[in-house]
Scaffold this motif. Structure first.
Motif, PDB file in Angstrom:
ATOM      1  N   ALA A   1       0.832  -1.206   0.000  1.00 46.04           N
ATOM      2  CA  ALA A   1       0.000   0.000   0.000  1.00 46.04           C
ATOM      3  C   ALA A   1       0.868   1.257   0.000  1.00 46.04           C
ATOM      4  CB  ALA A   1      -0.933  -0.003   1.209  1.00 46.04           C
ATOM      5  N   GLY A   2       1.469   1.530  -1.130  1.00 44.83           N
ATOM      6  CA  GLY A   2       2.291   2.724  -1.264  1.00 44.83           C
ATOM      7  C   GLY A   2       3.026   2.712  -2.590  1.00 44.83           C
ATOM      8  N   PRO A   3       3.563   3.857  -2.991  1.00 48.73           N
ATOM      9  CA  PRO A   3       4.310   3.915  -4.245  1.00 48.73           C
ATOM     10  C   PRO A   3       5.653   3.207  -4.113  1.00 48.73           C
ATOM     11  CG  PRO A   3       4.324   6.060  -3.156  1.00 48.73           C
ATOM     12  CD  PRO A   3       3.450   5.162  -2.340  1.00 48.73           C
ATOM     13  N   VAL A   4       5.966   2.368  -5.090  1.00 46.94           N
ATOM     14  CA  VAL A   4       7.238   1.648  -5.104  1.00 46.94           C
ATOM     15  C   VAL A   4       8.173   2.384  -6.056  1.00 46.94           C
ATOM     16  CG1 VAL A   4       8.385  -0.523  -5.661  1.00 46.94           C
ATOM     17  CG2 VAL A   4       6.118  -0.551  -4.595  1.00 46.94           C
ATOM     18  N   GLN A   5       9.334   2.771  -5.534  1.00 48.11           N
ATOM     19  CA  GLN A   5      10.327   3.476  -6.339  1.00 48.11           C
ATOM     20  C   GLN A   5      11.695   2.880  -6.056  1.00 48.11           C
ATOM     21  OE1 GLN A   5       9.671   7.509  -5.042  1.00 48.11           O
ATOM     22  NE2 GLN A   5       8.066   7.828  -6.539  1.00 48.11           N
ATOM     23  N   ASN A   6      12.384   2.476  -7.123  1.00 43.51           N
ATOM     24  CA  ASN A   6      13.736   1.920  -7.007  1.00 43.51           C
ATOM     25  C   ASN A   6      13.795   0.768  -6.012  1.00 43.51           C
ATOM     26  OD1 ASN A   6      14.760   3.905  -8.823  1.00 43.51           O
ATOM     27  ND2 ASN A   6      14.803   5.357  -7.126  1.00 43.51           N
ATOM     28  N   GLY A   7      12.791  -0.104  -6.056  1.00 40.72           N
ATOM     29  CA  GLY A   7      12.792  -1.278  -5.196  1.00 40.72           C
ATOM     30  C   GLY A   7      12.534  -0.995  -3.729  1.00 40.72           C
ATOM     31  N   GLN A   8      11.937   0.161  -3.435  1.00 40.68           N
ATOM     32  CA  GLN A   8      11.641   0.525  -2.053  1.00 40.68           C
ATOM     33  C   GLN A   8      10.228   1.076  -1.950  1.00 40.68           C
ATOM     34  OE1 GLN A   8      14.827   2.641   0.086  1.00 40.68           O
ATOM     35  NE2 GLN A   8      15.929   2.590  -1.862  1.00 40.68           N
ATOM     36  N   VAL A   9       9.627   0.913  -0.772  1.00 40.30           N
ATOM     37  CA  VAL A   9       8.288   1.444  -0.544  1.00 40.30           C
ATOM     38  C   VAL A   9       8.205   2.038   0.852  1.00 40.30           C
ATOM     39  CG1 VAL A   9       7.323  -0.737   0.307  1.00 40.30           C
ATOM     40  CG2 VAL A   9       5.803   0.989  -0.678  1.00 40.30           C
ATOM     41  N   GLN A  10       7.457   3.115   0.957  1.00 38.74           N
ATOM     42  CA  GLN A  10       7.078   3.737   2.232  1.00 38.74           C
ATOM     43  C   GLN A  10       5.560   3.733   2.211  1.00 38.74           C
ATOM     44  OE1 GLN A  10       8.577   5.969   4.918  1.00 38.74           O
ATOM     45  NE2 GLN A  10       6.489   5.742   5.649  1.00 38.74           N
ATOM     46  N   TRP A  11       4.915   3.054   3.160  1.00 38.14           N
ATOM     47  CA  TRP A  11       3.453   3.010   3.202  1.00 38.14           C
ATOM     48  C   TRP A  11       2.913   4.433   3.309  1.00 38.14           C
ATOM     49  CZ3 TRP A  11       5.758  -1.417   3.504  1.00 38.14           C
ATOM     50  CH2 TRP A  11       5.072  -2.593   3.316  1.00 38.14           C
ATOM     51  N   THR A  12       1.857   4.710   2.584  1.00 41.49           N
ATOM     52  CA  THR A  12       1.263   6.045   2.631  1.00 41.49           C
ATOM     53  C   THR A  12       0.430   6.246   3.890  1.00 41.49           C
ATOM     54  OG1 THR A  12      -0.612   5.269   1.313  1.00 41.49           O
ATOM     55  CG2 THR A  12       1.190   6.350   0.134  1.00 41.49           C
TER      56      THR A  12
ATOM     57  N   ILE B   1      -6.975  -6.844 -20.272  1.00 47.19           N
ATOM     58  CA  ILE B   1      -7.591  -5.685 -20.916  1.00 47.19           C
ATOM     59  C   ILE B   1      -7.068  -5.591 -22.345  1.00 47.19           C
ATOM     60  CG2 ILE B   1      -7.798  -3.165 -20.849  1.00 47.19           C
ATOM     61  CD1 ILE B   1      -7.253  -3.390 -17.816  1.00 47.19           C
ATOM     62  N   SER B   2      -7.957  -5.352 -23.255  1.00 48.90           N
ATOM     63  CA  SER B   2      -7.563  -5.187 -24.651  1.00 48.90           C
ATOM     64  C   SER B   2      -6.570  -4.031 -24.760  1.00 48.90           C
ATOM     65  CB  SER B   2      -8.792  -4.883 -25.505  1.00 48.90           C
ATOM     66  OG  SER B   2      -8.404  -4.374 -26.760  1.00 48.90           O
ATOM     67  N   PRO B   3      -5.504  -4.207 -25.540  1.00 47.62           N
ATOM     68  CA  PRO B   3      -4.545  -3.105 -25.735  1.00 47.62           C
ATOM     69  C   PRO B   3      -5.181  -1.861 -26.337  1.00 47.62           C
ATOM     70  CG  PRO B   3      -3.652  -5.160 -26.612  1.00 47.62           C
ATOM     71  CD  PRO B   3      -5.075  -5.425 -26.220  1.00 47.62           C
ATOM     72  N   LYS B   4      -6.375  -1.988 -26.907  1.00 46.87           N
ATOM     73  CA  LYS B   4      -7.061  -0.837 -27.498  1.00 46.87           C
ATOM     74  C   LYS B   4      -7.841  -0.038 -26.464  1.00 46.87           C
ATOM     75  CE  LYS B   4      -7.434  -3.109 -31.936  1.00 46.87           C
ATOM     76  NZ  LYS B   4      -8.297  -3.650 -32.959  1.00 46.87           N
ATOM     77  N   LYS B   5      -7.957  -0.567 -25.249  1.00 46.82           N
ATOM     78  CA  LYS B   5      -8.746   0.105 -24.214  1.00 46.82           C
ATOM     79  C   LYS B   5      -7.844   0.872 -23.260  1.00 46.82           C
ATOM     80  CE  LYS B   5     -12.794  -2.554 -24.432  1.00 46.82           C
ATOM     81  NZ  LYS B   5     -14.082  -2.568 -23.943  1.00 46.82           N
ATOM     82  N   GLU B   6      -8.430   1.910 -22.676  1.00 51.79           N
ATOM     83  CA  GLU B   6      -7.759   2.681 -21.627  1.00 51.79           C
ATOM     84  C   GLU B   6      -8.670   2.671 -20.412  1.00 51.79           C
ATOM     85  OE1 GLU B   6      -7.050   6.610 -23.084  1.00 51.79           O
ATOM     86  OE2 GLU B   6      -5.760   5.919 -24.685  1.00 51.79           O
ATOM     87  N   ILE B   7      -8.087   2.443 -19.232  1.00 56.60           N
ATOM     88  CA  ILE B   7      -8.895   2.481 -18.013  1.00 56.60           C
ATOM     89  C   ILE B   7      -8.121   3.172 -16.904  1.00 56.60           C
ATOM     90  CG2 ILE B   7     -10.132   0.339 -18.567  1.00 56.60           C
ATOM     91  CD1 ILE B   7      -8.514  -0.926 -16.208  1.00 56.60           C
ATOM     92  N   LEU B   8      -8.867   3.743 -15.995  1.00 56.62           N
ATOM     93  CA  LEU B   8      -8.315   4.256 -14.747  1.00 56.62           C
ATOM     94  C   LEU B   8      -8.831   3.322 -13.671  1.00 56.62           C
ATOM     95  CD1 LEU B   8      -6.820   6.390 -13.058  1.00 56.62           C
ATOM     96  CD2 LEU B   8      -8.967   7.674 -12.966  1.00 56.62           C
ATOM     97  N   LEU B   9      -7.935   2.626 -13.012  1.00 60.06           N
ATOM     98  CA  LEU B   9      -8.305   1.694 -11.959  1.00 60.06           C
ATOM     99  C   LEU B   9      -8.081   2.386 -10.622  1.00 60.06           C
ATOM    100  CD1 LEU B   9      -9.085  -1.238 -11.157  1.00 60.06           C
ATOM    101  CD2 LEU B   9      -6.656  -1.763 -11.169  1.00 60.06           C
ATOM    102  N   MET B  10      -9.133   2.427  -9.796  1.00 60.32           N
ATOM    103  CA  MET B  10      -9.021   3.058  -8.477  1.00 60.32           C
ATOM    104  C   MET B  10      -9.498   2.065  -7.424  1.00 60.32           C
ATOM    105  SD  MET B  10     -10.264   6.951  -9.219  1.00 60.32           S
ATOM    106  CE  MET B  10     -11.752   6.548 -10.087  1.00 60.32           C
ATOM    107  N   ASN B  11      -8.857   2.114  -6.273  1.00 59.72           N
ATOM    108  CA  ASN B  11      -9.185   1.209  -5.191  1.00 59.72           C
ATOM    109  C   ASN B  11      -9.217   2.004  -3.891  1.00 59.72           C
ATOM    110  OD1 ASN B  11      -9.502  -0.913  -3.440  1.00 59.72           O
ATOM    111  ND2 ASN B  11      -7.462  -1.742  -3.767  1.00 59.72           N
ATOM    112  N   VAL B  12     -10.377   2.027  -3.242  1.00 54.06           N
ATOM    113  CA  VAL B  12     -10.491   2.697  -1.958  1.00 54.06           C
ATOM    114  C   VAL B  12     -10.495   1.621  -0.891  1.00 54.06           C
ATOM    115  CG1 VAL B  12     -11.884   4.201  -0.510  1.00 54.06           C
ATOM    116  CG2 VAL B  12     -11.770   4.607  -2.973  1.00 54.06           C
ATOM    117  N   GLY B  13      -9.483   1.639  -0.049  1.00 52.48           N
ATOM    118  CA  GLY B  13      -9.361   0.705   1.064  1.00 52.48           C
ATOM    119  C   GLY B  13      -8.841   1.482   2.248  1.00 52.48           C
ATOM    120  N   THR B  14      -7.815   0.954   2.886  1.00 50.71           N
ATOM    121  CA  THR B  14      -7.187   1.716   3.953  1.00 50.71           C
ATOM    122  C   THR B  14      -6.641   3.021   3.369  1.00 50.71           C
ATOM    123  OG1 THR B  14      -6.587  -0.338   5.035  1.00 50.71           O
ATOM    124  CG2 THR B  14      -5.475   1.645   5.793  1.00 50.71           C
ATOM    125  N   GLY B  15      -6.174   2.950   2.135  1.00 49.09           N
ATOM    126  CA  GLY B  15      -5.718   4.128   1.397  1.00 49.09           C
ATOM    127  C   GLY B  15      -6.522   4.258   0.119  1.00 49.09           C
TER     128      GLY B  15
END
Length: 190
Positions: free
Chosen positions: A60-71, A107-121
């Motif tokens: 649950a957080g952005p992964v950058q350069n093989g590291q994560v800090q939970w948001t 997902i078809s390569p011809k489609k575009e989607i915005l995937l959103m997930n509301v949970g703890t974050g």
């Protein structure tokens, strides 16, 4: 020789092992029971009789350069390199949880989607032409320079509940949901 597969959110960690071509049953642990994600992983790995050769984590957080800090868990951090050293495994991959979900979608390569997930974050990613782009919409600043995640998440439910005059001793969305089921008006509104 088994792989540990886990989704470690801000509230729960759900995990399974891939062993001899099969997944074991999914188990769950409450993140509040652990001071760090390493202690959580220690608990999971020590309880298993399997020889773990790889660890794949959706977090649950952005992964950058093989590291994560939970948001939503200040102080919770993981590093692929540290995991390799600590657990003596060669294969370690950290993925943002919503990114991992999007990668699993067909997902078809011809489609575009915005995937959103509301949970703890509040996580999000964009899929375009078969490629997944993490965008962490929950970290975007909104009114009064508060992150969108400050309202669109489990911590947001707690914030709303307190703003409505709810009991300050209540500190989790789970507790508020239990009050909601008991017909508590402020919990229902939050």
């Amino acid at each position: 020789m088994a792989l540990l597969l886990a989704d470690i959110g801000g509230t729960h960690a759900r995990f399974s092992f891939f062993n001899k071509g099969k997944l074991t049953p999914v188990l769950s642990k409450d993140c509040d029971q652990f001071l760090s994600p390493y202690r959580l992983l220690d608990s999971i790995i020590k309880a298993s009789t399997l020889k773990i050769t790889g660890i794949f984590l959706a977090v649950a957080g952005p992964v950058q350069n093989g590291q994560v800090q939970w948001t939503n868990r200040p102080g919770w951090k993981l590093s692929e390199n540290e995991i390799k050293k600590r657990y003596h495994v060669n294969k370690v991959h950290l993925y943002n949880d919503v990114y991992a979900q999007a990668k699993g979608l067909k997902i078809s390569p011809k489609k575009e989607i915005l995937l959103m997930n509301v949970g703890t974050g509040f996580g999000s990613c964009f899929v375009k032409q078969g490629q997944v782009f993490p965008c962490e919409f929950g970290l975007v600043l909104g009114e009064n320079n508060l992150k969108k995640e400050s309202y669109l998440s489990a911590s947001g439910i707690v914030r709303f509940y307190h703003e409505l005059g709810g009991d300050k001793k209540i500190h989790s969305a789970k507790q508020i949901d239990e009050l909601r089921l008991k017909k508590d008006k402020k919990a229902q509104k939050a």
